[in-house]
Design a protein around this motif. Structure first.
Motif, short mmCIF file in Angstrom:
data_model
loop_
_atom_site.label_atom_id
_atom_site.label_comp_id
_atom_site.label_asym_id
_atom_site.label_seq_id
_atom_site.Cartn_x
_atom_site.Cartn_y
_atom_site.Cartn_z
N HIS A 90 0.83 -1.20 0.00
CA HIS A 90 0.00 0.00 0.00
C HIS A 90 0.87 1.25 0.00
O HIS A 90 1.86 1.34 0.69
N ILE A 91 0.43 2.24 -0.80
CA ILE A 91 1.12 3.52 -0.81
C ILE A 91 0.86 4.25 0.50
O ILE A 91 1.70 4.95 1.03
N GLY A 92 -0.31 4.14 1.06
CA GLY A 92 -0.61 4.83 2.31
C GLY A 92 -1.88 4.29 2.92
O GLY A 92 -2.61 3.53 2.31
N THR A 93 -2.15 4.69 4.13
CA THR A 93 -3.39 4.29 4.80
C THR A 93 -4.03 5.50 5.42
O THR A 93 -3.76 6.63 5.03
N ALA A 114 -4.11 10.78 -3.58
CA ALA A 114 -3.60 9.44 -3.29
C ALA A 114 -4.66 8.62 -2.55
O ALA A 114 -5.31 9.11 -1.63
N ARG A 115 -4.81 7.38 -2.95
CA ARG A 115 -5.84 6.52 -2.38
C ARG A 115 -5.29 5.74 -1.18
O ARG A 115 -4.21 5.16 -1.27
N PRO A 116 -6.01 5.68 -0.09
CA PRO A 116 -5.48 5.04 1.12
C PRO A 116 -5.06 3.60 0.93
O PRO A 116 -4.12 3.14 1.56
N THR A 117 -5.76 2.85 0.08
CA THR A 117 -5.44 1.43 -0.11
C THR A 117 -4.73 1.19 -1.43
O THR A 117 -4.69 0.06 -1.92
N ASP A 118 -4.17 2.23 -2.02
CA ASP A 118 -3.55 2.11 -3.34
C ASP A 118 -2.26 1.30 -3.26
O ASP A 118 -1.63 1.20 -2.20
N THR A 119 -1.85 0.73 -4.36
CA THR A 119 -0.56 0.07 -4.47
C THR A 119 0.28 0.79 -5.50
O THR A 119 -0.24 1.50 -6.36
N ALA A 120 1.57 0.58 -5.42
CA ALA A 120 2.47 1.20 -6.40
C ALA A 120 2.13 0.74 -7.80
O ALA A 120 2.11 1.53 -8.75
N ARG A 121 1.85 -0.55 -7.94
CA ARG A 121 1.56 -1.08 -9.27
C ARG A 121 0.29 -0.46 -9.85
O ARG A 121 0.25 -0.10 -11.03
N ALA A 122 -0.74 -0.30 -9.04
CA ALA A 122 -1.98 0.32 -9.51
C ALA A 122 -1.74 1.78 -9.87
O ALA A 122 -2.28 2.28 -10.87
N LEU A 156 7.84 7.24 -10.93
CA LEU A 156 8.56 6.06 -10.47
C LEU A 156 8.88 6.17 -8.97
O LEU A 156 8.79 5.18 -8.23
N LEU A 157 9.23 7.36 -8.53
CA LEU A 157 9.61 7.56 -7.13
C LEU A 157 8.44 7.85 -6.20
O LEU A 157 8.59 7.71 -4.98
N PHE A 158 7.31 8.23 -6.75
CA PHE A 158 6.20 8.70 -5.91
C PHE A 158 5.79 7.69 -4.84
O PHE A 158 5.62 8.07 -3.66
N PRO A 159 5.62 6.39 -5.16
CA PRO A 159 5.24 5.45 -4.10
C PRO A 159 6.29 5.32 -3.00
O PRO A 159 5.97 4.89 -1.89
N LEU A 160 7.52 5.66 -3.30
CA LEU A 160 8.57 5.63 -2.29
C LEU A 160 8.61 6.93 -1.48
O LEU A 160 8.94 6.91 -0.29
#
Length: 398
Positions: free
Chosen positions: A21-24, A98-106, A182-186
């Motif tokens: 997950h990117i964030g919660t 940004a979506r709370p349950t998002d993933t980097a791949r999505a 590319l870096l945003f999820p990090l």
């Protein structure tokens, strides 16, 4: 509506599996952040059109008066500042939505569905036109290695004029955006963990980094040297533009934290941007004009514009016409240079003045932008943003 994502108590999976997950949930929500905070910020969409319009204005001005390419007056720096505005806006909007349950791949899938179809199509058109004209394989053209690097959005990592101007020349900024995505999820989990004080320090640090690059270049690395190294390293190299994107991320988090900052209206902020461009173009070295001189006024403008929507205030930028133009602004950015260039080559030989070509070309740019948006960008976003298996199935009746 979801608040901006905050730190997760669960471990983030490594990028490669079904990515973590990117964030919660935003922990600051317990402290009284805005309830019902809108996910969409239409005023920023309208502002995006003014950014694209600034780039079109600069290229139109250069076409009307080619002498500007040598004098580098304020008209030229409007376009450069507009690109900086794009980068700050991008960081703000992606963080806000940004979506709370998002993933980097999505996340990466959605960005690819948004960016790549228009880019690939316009790249094919430009390169095919150059090939038909015999320019793509001559020493005067960019050549196929450079053109292919442009297609894959890695051309601006190469310090060569042939590479940075390859393919569709305006697509160079997509190489920077691709690096940011590319870096945003990090970056996002780190940004959302910052305290209010940390956000202010982070925003200030981003501004300092934007200024540090031209200072080092101008006074240490290349004092009095040739202009292209500065143009490449300060304007086109993705890593030197990253602080502007991070600044946008910080601003989005500052907005969500409802920090008490001095209130500056959109009109004073916009006038600050314009006056900064005009004044600084006369006094500062060019290396400071690519981004540093306007980074604070532009950040103020983005923050003030977003506050109009977040606080429910009236906004001219929220007008349907400007929101529509903002929706097609990405397509307009990609097609305007090619459309105006083709019309210039076609009409100036028949007695048309440069100004008349531009005036006739701008409506064609808008029409072409709408066709690209409606025929390619929007359908591809709908079709490819979400995997087919994840889409809700339409209800069937017996």
């Amino acid at each position: 509506m979801h608040d901006l994502p905050g730190p997760s108590s669960r471990p983030t999976a490594t990028v490669g599996r079904v990515v973590g997950h990117i964030g919660t949930e935003d922990p600051s929500a317990k402290g009284g952040t805005r309830s019902g905070r809108p996910r969409r910020l239409p005023s920023l969409t309208g502002l995006r059109f003014t950014a694209a319009g600034g780039v079109v204005f600069t290229h139109s001005a250069l076409m009307v008066n080619p002498h500007l390419a040598r004098t580098l007056g304020p008209e030229v720096w409007v376009g450069a500042s507009s690109v900086s505005l794009f980068f700050i806006l991008s960081g703000y909007v992606l963080t806000h939505s940004a979506r709370p349950t998002d993933t980097a791949r999505a996340f990466w899938r959605r960005r690819a569905a948004k960016i790549l179809p228009n880019h690939v199509l316009t790249w094919c058109v430009v390169v095919a036109a150059l090939a038909c004209a015999g320019a793509a394989t001559t020493t005067h053209g960019s050549g196929w290695p450079a053109n292919l690097s442009s297609l894959f959005l890695v051309n601006t990592w190469v310090p060569s004029q042939r590479f940075v101007s390859a393919g569709n020349p305006v697509s160079w900024s997509l190489a920077a955006e691709g690096f940011f995505y590319l870096l945003f999820p990090l970056l996002l989990p780190w940004v959302v963990r910052l305290s209010r004080r940390g956000l202010l320090i982070g925003a200030g640090g981003a501004v300092v980094l934007v200024w540090t690059c031209p200072v080092l270049y101008e006074f240490v690395l290349n004092p009095g040297g040739p202009s292209f190294p500065g143009y490449w390293s300060l304007y086109m190299l993705p890593i030197t533009r990253l602080p502007e994107f991070v600044l946008g991320m910080m601003l989005a988090r500052i907005s969500s934290a409802e920090m008490r900052l001095p209130r500056i209206g959109v009109l004073p902020a916009a006038l600050g941007v314009i006056s900064t461009i005009v004044v600084n173009a006369a006094y500062l070295p060019h290396s400071f004009l690519y981004a540093a001189s306007t980074v604070i006024p532009l950040a103020t403008l983005v923050y003030a514009t977003a506050e109009l929507d977040l606080r429910g205030r009236k906004s001219l930028l929220r007008a349907p016409a400007l929101v529509f133009l903002g929706e097609i602004s990405y397509a307009m950015y990609l097609v305007h240079f090619t459309v105006l260039g083709v019309m210039y080559l076609s009409l100036t030989g028949h007695g048309w003045s440069n100004l008349s070509v531009v005036l006739a070309g701008l409506p064609v740019v808008l029409l072409t932008s709408w066709l690209l948006y409606a025929g390619v960008e929007r359908p591809c976003v709908r079709r490819f943003s979400v995997p087919r298996r994840a889409r809700p199935r339409a209800a069937t009746t017996p």
